[in-house]
Structures are given as structure tokens and as C-alpha cells.
Design an enzyme around this catalytic site. Sequence first.
Site, PDB file in Angstrom:
ATOM      1  CE1 TYR A 150      10.219 -13.324   0.578  1.00  0.00           C
ATOM      2  CE2 TYR A 150      11.520 -13.437  -1.426  1.00  0.00           C
ATOM      3  CZ  TYR A 150      10.582 -13.986  -0.582  1.00  0.00           C
ATOM      4  OH  TYR A 150      10.027 -15.195  -0.896  1.00  0.00           O
TER       5      TYR A 150
ATOM      6  CE  LYS B  34      -0.403 -13.734  13.102  1.00  0.00           C
ATOM      7  NZ  LYS B  34      -1.363 -14.851  13.250  1.00  0.00           N
TER       8      LYS B  34
ATOM      9  CG  ASP C 283      -3.460 -16.938  11.289  1.00  0.00           C
ATOM     10  OD1 ASP C 283      -4.040 -15.955  10.779  1.00  0.00           O
ATOM     11  OD2 ASP C 283      -3.389 -17.107  12.525  1.00  0.00           O
TER      12      ASP C 283
ATOM     13  CG  ASP D   8       7.471 -17.021  -1.829  1.00  0.00           C
ATOM     14  OD1 ASP D   8       7.429 -17.378  -3.013  1.00  0.00           O
ATOM     15  OD2 ASP D   8       8.189 -17.578  -0.972  1.00  0.00           O
TER      16      ASP D   8
ATOM     17  CG  ASP E  73       4.796 -22.026  -3.979  1.00  0.00           C
ATOM     18  OD1 ASP E  73       4.937 -21.093  -4.796  1.00  0.00           O
ATOM     19  OD2 ASP E  73       5.683 -22.869  -3.756  1.00  0.00           O
TER      20      ASP E  73
END
Length: 358
Positions: free
Chosen positions: A143, A189, A221, A245, A249
Site C-alpha cells: 500500500y 506468502k 492462499d 484487507d 472482508d
Amino acid sequence: MKNYNIAVLKGDGIGPEVIDAALTLLPVIEEQYQVKFNLQEHLIGAISIDEKGVPLEDEVIAHCKTADAILLGAIGDPKYDNAPNLQQRPEQGLLKLRKELGLFANVRPVTAYDALLDKSPLKKEIIQGVDLVIYRELTGGIYFGEHGYTDDGAAYDHCTYSVLEVDRILHLAFKAAEQRDKRLTVVDKANVLETSRLWRKRAQVLSEQYPTIALDFLFVDNAAMQIILNPNQFDVIVTENMFGDILSDEASVIAGSIGLLASSSLGNGVGLFEPIHGSFPQGAGKNIANPIAAILSTALMLSYLGLNEAANSVEKAVNQALEQGVVTPEISGDHKFGTKQVTQFILDCLAELEVESN
Ligand code: IPM
Ligand code: MN
């Protein structure tokens, strides 16, 4: 009487109406707990671009720094989403605010409410009892790395994490786990990304300082799948900015609606409290937005200010609304109750709780 200065940034879309809903609770709290909230409103996001020419004015940041807490609604307007060449974007206001205030930890609790178990698209047996919290790093990573174009037109976004940036949020997550069920999952990751390998290494090093915590690691994942398959395996999840983020959700589906999830953003200074949902512009002004995420964000703010009992009462009042089916259309599937009716119900419950405790 104790005074609290609250900076109120309602933002865009449904932001103003859900924050207005949350603010209606404050006079009741003031009376019950003999405190005073001094509210000061500011613009942020698309509305600030429209009225002030920038998504967040420097004066607003300066004022926020002096506040005791910040309550924020939502940011974003579709007119900016598909315009790739814009210089000003609503989201820049929020990112700048997080960065300038040093809000490096975004804490997103996810609970499966018994009253809503049948409302989730996930099976009841899978989500029952879920009580997890996501610690999302908020001021670093992709970001905030360098963004741009190369001479031949390729776009890039750099992802960097310093040891300090990783350590400070890991410490908070370890400490949170100590207060909870003593399990910490680092999501990364690390099979591909160097930054993720740094996260893993630092978590292993720091874990020596937290011997009671069971630490484990998941690739992002796989984590995305596990959150849906078996969310009860999680207690505290800690992860970098973008993974957090996305996963938060996803995890909101467990609660039954993204309109229920609140968050605290913490750092070295003032705390900021905001729903995790976006500005939902299609829903603005229609009396359908769920006010509960904003109301629970206010509860998080109250407990941050040391008003734990008030925070508990607000949570209790919200639970009563959920238990009695006083919920907005995205949960109920009908239009029996809107933003205003749900808010009024919660307000009435809160006022009654006062009577009971006196
Ligand atoms: C959130 C939002 C923001 C983010 C956007 C509005 C910049 O999605 O708070 O989760 O990506 O952090
Ligand atoms: Mn988001």
C-alpha cells in the site's frame, strides 16, 4: 466531569448516516457515565475533494493528532473508481491519515453471533463459536511502497517491510493472544515473497518472548480457504496490509454481514475507530445501511477511552437487536427495519440498561 475530544470524519456514501446513527448513542453515555464528548467534524474522501480540492486537508490531520479518538465512517465514490488517470483519489485521504497518525495496527474482531447463525451462507456447524481477531498491518507493505510507471509503460507497486514495522505489530498480536486463547497464526506468502520470509523469521525470534503462545504459520492462499472451511481453528491472525484487507472482508461472511464488523486502528498516538465496510454508495440515503459496524466501532472507541462499562452496554444493546431480529435488510432479507429503526432500537435498549443498573 471527564471531557473527551472526538474527531468525527463521516466521509462518503453511507459513512455520514452510519456515523450519525452511532453518535446518537453518545448523549446517553454522557448521562449514564457523567462524561462529555466534544465532537469536531471534518471532511475526508470524495466529499473533501469536491469541497476542498484534496482528499484530506493538513489542518484535519493536525486536529486529529490532538484528539482523544477519531471516529470515521467510510471512504470512496464510484466516480473515481474507473478513472485511472486521476491525481486525487478519496482513498488517499484515508491512507494519509493512517500513515501520518502512525496507525500501524488495524484490529478487526470477527464473531459468529448465535442469533445470526442461520443468516450466514456458511453452515451453522462450521461458524458456531467463532471468535477470532485479525491484526492487519496498516501503514506499510505494498500500500505504501513506491508506485509508478516505468519508461516503457509497465506499472509497479513495491512491497517493503522493515524489521521495526514487522516487530511492532507482531508484539501487539502476541500480546493479544496472551489475553485470549493463546494461539497466534501468522499469514504470509513465505514460499514466494521475501517480505513474508522476514515476517516468518521475526515471528520465530519474537516467539521466545511469548512462551505461552502457540505460534503457527499459514500461506495466505491456504488461509483464505481455512477461514471458510474451519474458522474455529483461529484465535489471533496477524498479517501484512493487503492480505489483512482481503482476509477481513472474507471473514466478515462468518459474522453474517460486513455491516457488522468494527475495527480499531492503533499506533503510538491517538486511536481511530471505523467500520470495515466501504461507502456502499448505491445504498446511501436509502435507510438500508447497517449502523451496527459503526456502533460497534464506537464501542471499541469507548473501551479505548477507558469507558469499558459503557462499551459493554453498547455491545449488549447491539446483541439485543440481533437476538430480536431488529436488523437491516441485508441480514433480514426484507425491509422491515432500516438504519433508523435499528438505531432507535439499540438506543432504547441502551437507555433501559441504565435503568437496570441504577
Ligand atoms: C479498508 C478499505 C481501505 C483499505 C480502502 C478504502 C483504501 O478497504 O479499510 O479495508 O484498503 O485499507
Ligand atoms: Mn478493505
